[in-house]
Design a protein around this motif. Sequence first.
Motif, mmCIF file in Angstrom:
data_model
loop_
_atom_site.group_PDB
_atom_site.id
_atom_site.type_symbol
_atom_site.label_atom_id
_atom_site.label_comp_id
_atom_site.label_asym_id
_atom_site.label_seq_id
_atom_site.Cartn_x
_atom_site.Cartn_y
_atom_site.Cartn_z
ATOM 1 N N ALA A 160 -41.428 -37.737 45.653
ATOM 2 C CA ALA A 160 -40.404 -38.504 46.025
ATOM 3 C C ALA A 160 -39.236 -38.027 45.729
ATOM 4 O O ALA A 160 -38.195 -39.142 46.441
ATOM 5 N N ILE A 161 -38.402 -37.252 45.226
ATOM 6 C CA ILE A 161 -37.359 -37.208 45.060
ATOM 7 C C ILE A 161 -37.215 -35.573 44.184
ATOM 8 O O ILE A 161 -38.306 -35.056 44.057
ATOM 9 N N PRO A 162 -36.080 -34.517 44.405
ATOM 10 C CA PRO A 162 -35.842 -33.029 44.019
ATOM 11 C C PRO A 162 -36.620 -33.478 42.878
ATOM 12 O O PRO A 162 -36.288 -33.915 42.074
ATOM 13 N N GLY A 163 -37.858 -32.501 42.510
ATOM 14 C CA GLY A 163 -38.052 -32.070 41.143
ATOM 15 C C GLY A 163 -37.930 -30.475 41.087
ATOM 16 O O GLY A 163 -38.457 -29.658 42.049
ATOM 17 N N TYR A 164 -38.066 -29.870 39.858
ATOM 18 C CA TYR A 164 -38.508 -29.136 40.074
ATOM 19 C C TYR A 164 -39.145 -28.800 38.404
ATOM 20 O O TYR A 164 -39.712 -29.023 37.264
ATOM 21 N N PHE A 165 -40.650 -27.475 38.512
ATOM 22 C CA PHE A 165 -41.156 -27.550 37.448
ATOM 23 C C PHE A 165 -41.429 -25.666 37.550
ATOM 24 O O PHE A 165 -42.068 -25.320 38.064
ATOM 25 N N TYR A 166 -41.113 -26.046 36.057
ATOM 26 C CA TYR A 166 -41.436 -24.223 35.117
ATOM 27 C C TYR A 166 -42.443 -24.032 34.480
ATOM 28 O O TYR A 166 -42.659 -24.514 33.702
ATOM 29 N N TYR A 167 -42.141 -22.876 34.182
ATOM 30 C CA TYR A 167 -43.587 -22.569 32.682
ATOM 31 C C TYR A 167 -42.572 -21.847 31.723
ATOM 32 O O TYR A 167 -41.591 -20.879 31.830
ATOM 33 N N LEU A 168 -42.695 -22.043 30.673
ATOM 34 C CA LEU A 168 -42.254 -21.775 29.464
ATOM 35 C C LEU A 168 -43.097 -20.713 28.826
ATOM 36 O O LEU A 168 -44.232 -21.046 28.404
ATOM 37 N N GLY A 169 -42.533 -19.727 28.515
ATOM 38 C CA GLY A 169 -43.579 -18.475 27.712
ATOM 39 C C GLY A 169 -44.054 -18.534 26.911
ATOM 40 O O GLY A 169 -43.202 -19.105 25.723
ATOM 41 N N MET A 170 -44.893 -18.416 25.891
ATOM 42 C CA MET A 170 -44.940 -18.815 24.432
ATOM 43 C C MET A 170 -46.126 -17.420 23.523
ATOM 44 O O MET A 170 -46.618 -16.953 22.657
ATOM 45 N N ASN A 171 -45.736 -16.255 25.315
ATOM 46 C CA ASN A 171 -47.035 -15.600 24.096
ATOM 47 C C ASN A 171 -46.193 -14.293 23.446
ATOM 48 O O ASN A 171 -45.309 -14.132 23.163
ATOM 49 N N ASP A 172 -47.615 -14.004 22.650
ATOM 50 C CA ASP A 172 -46.457 -13.017 20.942
ATOM 51 C C ASP A 172 -47.952 -11.659 21.115
ATOM 52 O O ASP A 172 -48.391 -12.636 20.048
ATOM 53 N N GLU A 173 -47.899 -10.922 21.720
ATOM 54 C CA GLU A 173 -49.206 -10.224 20.883
ATOM 55 C C GLU A 173 -48.726 -10.025 19.606
ATOM 56 O O GLU A 173 -50.100 -9.684 18.911
ATOM 57 N N THR A 174 -48.061 -10.001 18.484
ATOM 58 C CA THR A 174 -48.160 -9.800 17.466
ATOM 59 C C THR A 174 -48.641 -11.007 16.336
ATOM 60 O O THR A 174 -49.135 -11.095 15.251
ATOM 61 N N LYS A 175 -49.091 -12.275 17.186
ATOM 62 C CA LYS A 175 -50.134 -13.137 16.493
ATOM 63 C C LYS A 175 -51.048 -13.934 17.501
ATOM 64 O O LYS A 175 -51.307 -14.536 17.485
ATOM 65 N N GLY A 176 -51.909 -12.524 18.198
ATOM 66 C CA GLY A 176 -53.030 -12.746 18.800
ATOM 67 C C GLY A 176 -52.890 -13.041 19.788
ATOM 68 O O GLY A 176 -51.850 -13.262 20.248
ATOM 69 N N LYS A 177 -54.266 -13.335 20.727
ATOM 70 C CA LYS A 177 -54.297 -13.571 22.084
ATOM 71 C C LYS A 177 -54.157 -15.308 22.140
ATOM 72 O O LYS A 177 -54.510 -15.693 20.831
ATOM 73 N N PHE A 178 -53.812 -15.047 23.006
ATOM 74 C CA PHE A 178 -52.900 -16.982 23.205
ATOM 75 C C PHE A 178 -54.137 -17.281 24.791
ATOM 76 O O PHE A 178 -53.713 -16.508 25.630
ATOM 77 N N GLU A 179 -54.978 -17.658 24.481
ATOM 78 C CA GLU A 179 -56.091 -18.472 26.243
ATOM 79 C C GLU A 179 -55.164 -19.540 26.509
ATOM 80 O O GLU A 179 -53.965 -19.764 26.430
ATOM 81 N N ALA A 180 -55.593 -19.322 28.483
ATOM 82 C CA ALA A 180 -54.911 -19.871 29.313
ATOM 83 C C ALA A 180 -55.405 -21.357 28.887
ATOM 84 O O ALA A 180 -56.639 -21.518 28.217
ATOM 85 N N GLY A 181 -55.362 -22.219 29.357
ATOM 86 C CA GLY A 181 -54.981 -23.461 29.133
ATOM 87 C C GLY A 181 -56.691 -24.542 29.618
ATOM 88 O O GLY A 181 -57.415 -23.738 30.494
ATOM 89 N N HIS A 182 -57.073 -25.316 29.496
ATOM 90 C CA HIS A 182 -58.579 -25.764 30.120
ATOM 91 C C HIS A 182 -59.286 -24.602 28.416
ATOM 92 O O HIS A 182 -60.812 -25.014 29.085
ATOM 93 N N SER A 183 -59.131 -24.169 27.371
ATOM 94 C CA SER A 183 -59.888 -23.343 26.836
ATOM 95 C C SER A 183 -60.092 -24.015 25.650
ATOM 96 O O SER A 183 -59.365 -24.361 25.338
#
Length: 443
Positions: free
Chosen positions: A377-400
């Motif tokens: 409908a209007i100019p839009g912008y969608f981006y991803y915000l990183g949150m991975n940190d190997e020192t805190k264990g594995k971060f699973e993908a969404g819908h897990s």
Amino acid sequence: MGSSKLLSLLVTLYLLAPTSISSDVSLSPEELTQIPVKFLDFAKKPEIFYWMVNIRRKIHENPELGFQEFETSKLIRAELDQMGIPYKFPVAVTGVVGYIGTGQPPFVALRADMDALAMEESVEWEHKSKVPGKMHACGHDAHVAMLLGAAKMLQVFRHEIKGTIVLVFQPAEEGGGGAKKMLDAGALENVEAIFGLHVSSLFPVGSVASRPGPTLAAGGFFEAVINGKGGHAAIPQHTIDPIVAASNVIVSLQHLVSREADPLDSQVLTVAKFEGGGAFNIIPDSVTIGGTFRAFSEESIIQLKQRIEEVVMKQASVQRCNATVTFDDKSFYPVTVNNKNLHEHFQKVAADMLGIQNIKENRPLMGTEDFSFFAEAIPGYFYYLGMNDETKGKFEAGHSPYFRVNEDALPYGAALHASLATRYLLENQPKTTLASGSLHDEL
């Protein structure tokens, strides 16, 4: 008073003490580059960081499905009330739209989705979901917390905002098309641009990823019921077997992408549902199959939808069965396309905050996102915000069911929200001013 006053004002954010400055908004390039840095420093302050963490955890403990986000919406409204931010409610059942600034152009929007998923959480921790069969497994709880964090910072110097920042708290992203309903309700009236983010375990905390142009596919769901004639498995000649017919349908559907689609035109067709029969020795009367189809162009998605229906109907007929095919219009999302001018804006702001080395190029994904309705409908912008940190264990993908949010990412998302909107308003001042009171008089 000089234009550098806005930069000085941002420094006072550390003391949470808003001051009045000149209306001059012609900042130098050096002063503009400092805005994201100051916002990030402010968002990392313990009192702001832990406030966002607590909000996110409250929402996580009480997940609500699409158009059922009544308690989530109530929490958002309570926080906006405490900040003194005016808002509209309800918008599209449970949605909330807040306003910070003058109520006059330019208007820029920031979006956060609110809904959870219908799945059981498998992560054992202090703030695990308290609602059986429901879980925030896609980070929408964090999205709400970050937008509220941005609102808290922006409200500190609301009198200095040269335009209006619209806060869009959206219901029902997960298949309910909440963005479309908010559009229809006028949530983006007068808005010139909108930004949205999504947490991602694919990229390290402190980084972002995106791309200009098509970034997420168009897609929808289909279901087909194939009817035959049931009977005893020992005398199949007296039956019309819908399981055999459905099996042939599925094999033929796979040929639509492998044999009919241009190899350079990304498409996906997956049958993920097959229901039929309840005994080992009984051929059922009917079988139900269903799945999803995705593509990166409107022409391809229309063609794919047409061929799905043709293949199901004709293959069922070959096997002496009849069939009906239905498409879930509520779950159909268009292609998510990032505006190229907003991509340049994002690159500059994110580089000033995080450093150019922490801006990643994201390849197109076959996932869908109802932010696409806004960006259509209007100019839009969608981006991803990183949150991975190997020192805190594995971060699973969404819908897990094992999905976790790295809360260290919250300050980055809040600061990016605030910086993208503030810089957009500063850099897109209108050449002419509309009559006072002609827009959003309620502000």
